[in-house]
Design an enzyme around this catalytic site. Structure first.
Site, mmCIF file in Angstrom:
data_model
loop_
_atom_site.group_PDB
_atom_site.id
_atom_site.type_symbol
_atom_site.label_atom_id
_atom_site.label_comp_id
_atom_site.label_asym_id
_atom_site.label_seq_id
_atom_site.Cartn_x
_atom_site.Cartn_y
_atom_site.Cartn_z
ATOM 1 N N LYS A 112 4.826 -2.190 8.342
ATOM 2 C CA LYS A 112 5.934 -1.434 7.751
ATOM 3 C C LYS A 112 7.192 -2.286 7.816
ATOM 4 C CE LYS A 112 6.147 2.964 8.585
ATOM 5 N NZ LYS A 112 6.280 4.268 9.267
ATOM 6 N N ASP A 132 8.197 16.116 11.167
ATOM 7 C CA ASP A 132 7.904 15.838 9.760
ATOM 8 C C ASP A 132 6.399 15.948 9.489
ATOM 9 O OD1 ASP A 132 8.819 15.382 7.207
ATOM 10 O OD2 ASP A 132 8.790 13.187 7.374
ATOM 11 N N ILE A 180 0.811 -1.220 0.000
ATOM 12 C CA ILE A 180 0.000 0.000 0.000
ATOM 13 C C ILE A 180 0.843 1.269 0.000
ATOM 14 C CG2 ILE A 180 -2.026 -1.025 1.074
ATOM 15 C CD1 ILE A 180 -1.069 -0.047 3.755
ATOM 16 N N GLY A 181 2.160 1.130 -0.004
ATOM 17 C CA GLY A 181 2.970 2.345 -0.035
ATOM 18 C C GLY A 181 4.446 2.072 0.116
ATOM 19 N N PHE A 190 11.661 4.719 4.868
ATOM 20 C CA PHE A 190 11.898 3.622 5.805
ATOM 21 C C PHE A 190 11.837 2.268 5.106
ATOM 22 C CE2 PHE A 190 10.147 0.401 8.688
ATOM 23 C CZ PHE A 190 11.043 0.460 9.739
ATOM 24 N N GLY A 191 10.911 2.117 4.183
ATOM 25 C CA GLY A 191 10.750 0.833 3.508
ATOM 26 C C GLY A 191 9.391 0.725 2.848
#
Length: 447
Positions: free
Chosen positions: A149, A247, A127-128, A132-133
């Protein structure tokens, strides 16, 4: 209430050392053979004690060749130094900011369960992607949907390792309706995994781009801004120690099915100093170009007001629909906040409105007030910026005024709807967005 001990110590802890000094006063002499026997028995007793202690340390889960055990690592966030074991463990999703570790309870998973939840990290469930990964959609055996994640597999990337620990540490300390929840985390050899709440309606940036949903009305954009303000206020004021996100941006704001916001991605987050007299944290620059506080860039001094600056950029992004930096625009419009603030100064705020938003006296007024708040957040000197709590209060008033002026006008049901978006049933829209049934008075409901 008994305090639950943490299965995973992410912070460098100060261990209390105690020394026990024993002295014999007037002990009677003993035979050498008896002394030898006592020494042997004493050594055997110590050996048995330590064997029992070692056995007890690994009895937290059922014996299984595939059972994933508890990860234990400590991290010095300021230096990035860390120590990690070859075991790993998952935590429950409810972290408490009042505890030292911020972790309450444990949930053990097997590798098979994680692979099954993501169908062996199937590309279909992807999904993305991020720094980070890769993020995958997963389903636990109890039916809970999660976002998994999975970090890039690079044993030599200390930056990613530090971001991983930062995110786990921060998520374990927070619990707020407008912040993503932590379900668990894992570290085993080259695998670094974080399991968080699944929010399936994309990011704010996707909604502003029109690649998700039917488009956001001005009232919905204000609701999202209020949600983000509440979340960051919680980080700044109600966690111990306070947390600076570092962020805040549209692509890190997840949107729920009810079009409310949840702040995500804490890889750059930073815990403030425990010293209440400290005015800032001296640290390397982290964040995203276009959202970075210029005073932080100049001095390397990080404060909560750096998040306020980023939030000001986000407010302009919400009003205009544009990216903070857009190379496709004419030169004078490429830096969106500079262009928008100039138009505000020239009393032409209406010109910066997202063209998909309908103009009306109520919406024009709301947009101008939002830009005025953004202008305060973007002050070059951090002391001139408002707190996030004040931002939330100002946005509340703007949202209230917009609703009242819209209802008082002849076009109450359409005055703040987008010009090019499909018309929506007013009753269904109220029920979906605000949880308001017919006959009920207006009340604000968070995500």
């Amino acid at each position: 209430m008994k305090k639950t001990s943490s299965p995973c110590n992410l912070q460098s802890s100060h261990r209390k050392h105690s020394s026990i000094i024993s002295k014999d006063h007037g002990s009677p002499p003993t035979h050498p053979v008896l002394n030898y026997i006592r020494k042997v028995v004493g050594a055997f007793t110590v050996l048995v004690f330590w064997r029992k202690k070692a056995t007890g340390a690994v009895t937290g889960a059922k014996k299984s060749n595939n059972r994933v055990e508890g990860a234990s690592f400590s991290t010095d966030i300021s230096t990035g130094s860390s120590k990690s074991s070859s075991r790993f463990k998952f935590s429950s999703s409810y972290g408490s900011s009042s505890t030292t570790s911020g972790l309450v309870g444990t949930v053990s998973f097997t590798l098979e369960e994680i692979y099954k939840a993501t169908e062996n990290f199937s590309p279909i469930n992807k999904i993305g992607d991020g720094g980070f990964g890769t993020v995958y959609k997963g389903k636990l055996k109890d039916g809970s949907l999660v976002a998994v994640k999975r970090a890039k597999k690079n044993d030599y990337d200390k930056r990613l390792s530090l971001e991983y620990r930062n995110e786990v540490l921060t998520l374990s300390k927070i619990e707020h309706l407008n912040l993503v929840r932590l379900f668990g985390y894992a570290e085993h050899r080259d695998e670094r995994i974080i399991v968080v709440e699944y929010v399936g309606n994309g990011t704010l940036r996707e909604h502003l781009d029109g690649t998700r949903g039917d488009g956001l009305e001005l009232a919905e954009r204000l609701d999202i801004a209020i949600d983000v303000a509440h979340a960051v206020t919680y980080l700044h004021m109600y966690t111990d120690p306070p947390i600076i996100h570092r962020d805040i941006k549209a692509s890190n704001i997840l949107i729920t099915e009810k079009l409310r916001a949840k702040v995500a991605d804490f890889g750059f987050a930073r815990l403030t100093a425990g010293d209440p007299s400290a005015t800032h944290i001296s640290t390397n620059i982290k964040g995203t170009t276009g959202y970075l506080d210029p005073e932080y860039l100049r001095t390397y001094q990080l404060t909560e007001k750096s998040d306020v600056y980023s939030f000001g950029v986000l407010l302009v992004e919400l009003v205009t629909g544009r990216y903070p930096i857009d190379q496709k625009r004419p030169l004078k419009e490429r830096v969106t906040i500079r262009w928008a603030m100039q138009k505000l100064k020239e009393r032409e705020a209406i010109l910066v409105m997202d063209p998909r938003l309908r103009r009306s006296p109520a919406s024009n007024m709301a947009v101008e007030k939002v830009l005025e708040l953004a202008n305060r957040c973007l002050a070059s000197v951090r002391s001139s910026r408002p707190s996030m709590k004040e931002c939330a209060e100002v946005l509340w008033r703007i949202r209230k005024d917009l609703k009242e002026k819209s209802l008082s006008s002849s076009s109450a049901s359409t005055s703040h709807q987008s010009a090019n978006f499909p018309r929506r049933d007013a009753k269904k829209s109220r029920e979906k967005t605000f949880g308001i049934q017919e006959g009920e008075s207006y009340k604000f409901i968070s995500a």
